[in-house]
Design a protein around this motif. Structure first.
Motif, mmCIF file in Angstrom:
data_model
loop_
_atom_site.group_PDB
_atom_site.id
_atom_site.type_symbol
_atom_site.label_atom_id
_atom_site.label_comp_id
_atom_site.label_asym_id
_atom_site.label_seq_id
_atom_site.Cartn_x
_atom_site.Cartn_y
_atom_site.Cartn_z
ATOM 1 N N CYS A 1 42.471 29.286 47.684
ATOM 2 C CA CYS A 1 43.754 29.024 48.065
ATOM 3 C C CYS A 1 44.514 30.313 48.764
ATOM 4 N N MET A 2 45.119 30.117 49.794
ATOM 5 C CA MET A 2 45.874 31.140 50.686
ATOM 6 C C MET A 2 46.871 31.612 49.634
ATOM 7 N N PHE A 3 47.427 30.931 48.837
ATOM 8 C CA PHE A 3 48.445 31.789 47.899
ATOM 9 C C PHE A 3 47.864 32.717 47.063
ATOM 10 N N GLY A 4 46.723 32.223 46.387
ATOM 11 C CA GLY A 4 46.247 33.117 45.401
ATOM 12 C C GLY A 4 45.405 34.446 46.257
ATOM 13 N N ASN A 5 44.842 34.036 47.065
ATOM 14 C CA ASN A 5 44.046 35.074 48.134
ATOM 15 C C ASN A 5 44.972 35.993 48.401
ATOM 16 N N PHE A 6 46.392 35.762 49.017
ATOM 17 C CA PHE A 6 47.247 36.623 49.511
ATOM 18 C C PHE A 6 47.800 37.563 48.227
ATOM 19 N N GLY A 7 48.110 36.671 47.234
ATOM 20 C CA GLY A 7 48.626 37.322 46.031
ATOM 21 C C GLY A 7 47.611 38.605 45.346
ATOM 22 N N ALA A 8 46.136 38.013 45.389
ATOM 23 C CA ALA A 8 45.344 39.036 45.122
ATOM 24 C C ALA A 8 45.091 40.387 45.782
ATOM 25 N N GLU A 9 45.125 39.901 47.547
ATOM 26 C CA GLU A 9 44.630 40.779 48.123
ATOM 27 C C GLU A 9 45.851 41.725 48.481
ATOM 28 N N GLY B 1 38.594 39.371 39.699
ATOM 29 C CA GLY B 1 39.396 38.268 40.418
ATOM 30 C C GLY B 1 39.698 38.638 41.794
ATOM 31 N N ASN B 2 39.892 39.899 41.804
ATOM 32 C CA ASN B 2 40.404 40.495 43.232
ATOM 33 C C ASN B 2 39.043 40.452 44.062
ATOM 34 N N PHE B 3 38.017 40.887 43.946
ATOM 35 C CA PHE B 3 36.845 40.915 44.498
ATOM 36 C C PHE B 3 36.282 39.512 44.829
ATOM 37 N N GLY B 4 36.683 38.527 44.000
ATOM 38 C CA GLY B 4 36.149 37.256 43.779
ATOM 39 C C GLY B 4 37.015 36.742 45.021
ATOM 40 N N ALA B 5 38.351 36.753 45.119
ATOM 41 C CA ALA B 5 39.211 36.211 46.082
ATOM 42 C C ALA B 5 39.167 36.623 47.354
ATOM 43 N N GLU B 6 38.760 38.157 47.521
ATOM 44 C CA GLU B 6 38.873 38.583 48.813
ATOM 45 C C GLU B 6 37.535 38.659 49.633
ATOM 46 N N ILE B 7 36.588 38.993 48.664
ATOM 47 C CA ILE B 7 35.279 39.196 49.582
ATOM 48 C C ILE B 7 34.019 38.472 49.073
ATOM 49 N N GLY B 8 34.009 37.889 47.825
ATOM 50 C CA GLY B 8 33.028 36.948 47.465
ATOM 51 C C GLY B 8 32.382 36.100 48.444
ATOM 52 N N ASP B 9 33.280 35.473 49.268
ATOM 53 C CA ASP B 9 32.747 34.525 50.229
ATOM 54 C C ASP B 9 31.938 35.291 51.224
ATOM 55 N N HIS B 10 32.040 36.529 51.469
ATOM 56 C CA HIS B 10 31.396 37.328 52.717
ATOM 57 C C HIS B 10 30.461 38.163 52.147
ATOM 58 N N SER B 11 30.155 38.453 50.901
ATOM 59 C CA SER B 11 29.098 39.175 50.427
ATOM 60 C C SER B 11 28.466 38.767 49.315
ATOM 61 N N GLU B 12 27.251 38.365 49.543
ATOM 62 C CA GLU B 12 26.490 37.647 48.341
ATOM 63 C C GLU B 12 26.102 38.544 47.297
ATOM 64 N N VAL C 1 54.420 34.459 48.260
ATOM 65 C CA VAL C 1 53.453 33.979 47.668
ATOM 66 C C VAL C 1 54.370 33.620 46.357
ATOM 67 N N ARG C 2 55.479 34.337 45.865
ATOM 68 C CA ARG C 2 55.964 33.902 44.344
ATOM 69 C C ARG C 2 56.763 32.769 44.884
ATOM 70 N N THR C 3 57.378 32.563 45.987
ATOM 71 C CA THR C 3 58.264 31.464 46.315
ATOM 72 C C THR C 3 57.263 30.102 46.455
ATOM 73 N N SER C 4 56.260 30.366 47.113
ATOM 74 C CA SER C 4 55.433 29.131 47.128
ATOM 75 C C SER C 4 54.722 28.736 45.779
ATOM 76 N N LEU C 5 54.333 29.458 45.275
ATOM 77 C CA LEU C 5 53.854 29.297 43.749
ATOM 78 C C LEU C 5 55.033 28.725 43.033
ATOM 79 N N GLN D 1 42.121 31.552 60.072
ATOM 80 C CA GLN D 1 41.476 32.958 60.148
ATOM 81 C C GLN D 1 41.761 33.630 58.626
ATOM 82 N N PHE D 2 43.168 33.466 58.379
ATOM 83 C CA PHE D 2 43.565 34.178 57.103
ATOM 84 C C PHE D 2 42.840 33.632 55.825
ATOM 85 N N HIS D 3 42.842 32.162 55.838
ATOM 86 C CA HIS D 3 42.259 31.248 54.922
ATOM 87 C C HIS D 3 40.686 31.766 54.719
ATOM 88 N N ALA D 4 40.007 31.706 55.611
ATOM 89 C CA ALA D 4 38.483 31.900 55.812
ATOM 90 C C ALA D 4 38.285 33.517 55.497
#
Lengths: 196, 196
Positions: B100-108, A103-114, B120-124, B17-20
């Motif tokens: 979702c930026m919430f999940g992305n920030f939570g994971a990363e 999940g972590n890799f999917g969220a952080e880097i999957g969009d940027h590394s095929e 993230v906790r407050t937003s979710l 930028q953070f989202h992408a």
């Protein structure tokens, strides 16, 4: 250090570093330092950090004990619950940090590394198919309502698990796990109507 | 550029930028470049990238249209479905990237920044309570089985959504959304037994 053991040390260190820090924050030097090998030796073993990440994903996956989902001996739904309880304990032992590397890799880097995206997809797919197998077995045993599509439900449950880990980390508490176990095993994966 | 509009330009650029790219991969210079402001002006407006991230989380959250979950006019379960359909369309329009930026920030980054973890906790939490409100309204209307704990179910559904986004990104397809909608609206959030 022999060539093979040096490679193994790098992979072990990569799993720990990627899991704790994430892909971008774990640099090659962090990984070789943690492995106790010279940074210069890295490219004798791996083309890139991305290639190492793919090997680390596989190694991480082996530690999830997903094979236990297919082992006979306990009823399939009890086996499925025990599987997620094992993973919950690992997260609780880590003070609700780290989550799942897939999940972590999917969220952080999957969009940027095929490469990594494909690795995450394959890893999640294999895991979901083992869960689906346990659900199908439970249906055949009459322990699970027959109207559930086992493949679809398995993918959904696994996705719910990945999101649950994010919530547990953001809350630094086990509440999200309670929500998961109560909903999945109490509400979703119920026996056929009329059985008790 | 006036001080306030420069700040707004930075926040808007930060959300994009953070989202992408994610938290670590989006540097302050990437953000100020995208905003069209000098990098040196950043610290006139924000103490740190972390402080900006918290403002960006709030701004991102406002775009999720969660307020629509509480707006009367359509039946609450239809409203809930329309909410997730809107979010699904946004992801499909982005070729199943970003999530979702919430999940992305939570994971990363949640494990490494107490500020962002709390954000993230407050937003979710706020999002889940709006979903819970819709579920409670559906129960009062007799449209939803009464044995579901609405708070718990709402948190679970939201966590399942966050994991669904990871799966959709890793698969670059809408399959995970089909799993979500079919399971949540077809299997979980069903009418009380005996109604049709």
């Amino acid at each position: 250090m022999a060539r093979q053991s040096m490679r193994e040390a790098i992979v072990d260190a990569a799993v720990a570093q990627f899991h704790a820090k994430g892909y971008n924050a774990a640099g090659v030097k962090d990984i070789t330092d943690a492995a106790g090998v010279p940074k210069g030796s890295f490219y004798n073993h791996f083309d890139s950090k991305e290639s190492l990440a793919l090997v680390a994903l596989d190694r991480y996956g082996a530690g999830l004990r997903t094979h236990e989902l297919a082992e006979p001996g306990t009823p399939p739904l009890a086996r499925l619950r025990a599987h997620f309880e094992f993973l919950r304990e690992e997260t609780a032992d880590a003070d609700f940090t780290r989550g799942c590397m897939f999940g972590n890799f999917g969220a952080e880097i999957g969009d940027h590394s095929e490469t990594i995206r494909a690795g995450v997809r394959t890893s999640l797919g294999l895991w979901a198919s083992l869960i689906a197998g346990a659900l199908a077995e439970a249906q055949r045993a009459g322990d699970l309502r027959a109207d559930l599509d086992t493949e679809r439900t398995a993918r959904f449950v696994l996705n719910a698990w990945e999101g649950t880990l994010i919530a547990a980390r953001s809350g630094r508490s086990g509440e999200a796990f309670e929500d998961f176990f109560d909903t999945v095993f109490g509400t979703m994966l119920t026996p056929p109507p009329g059985t008790s």
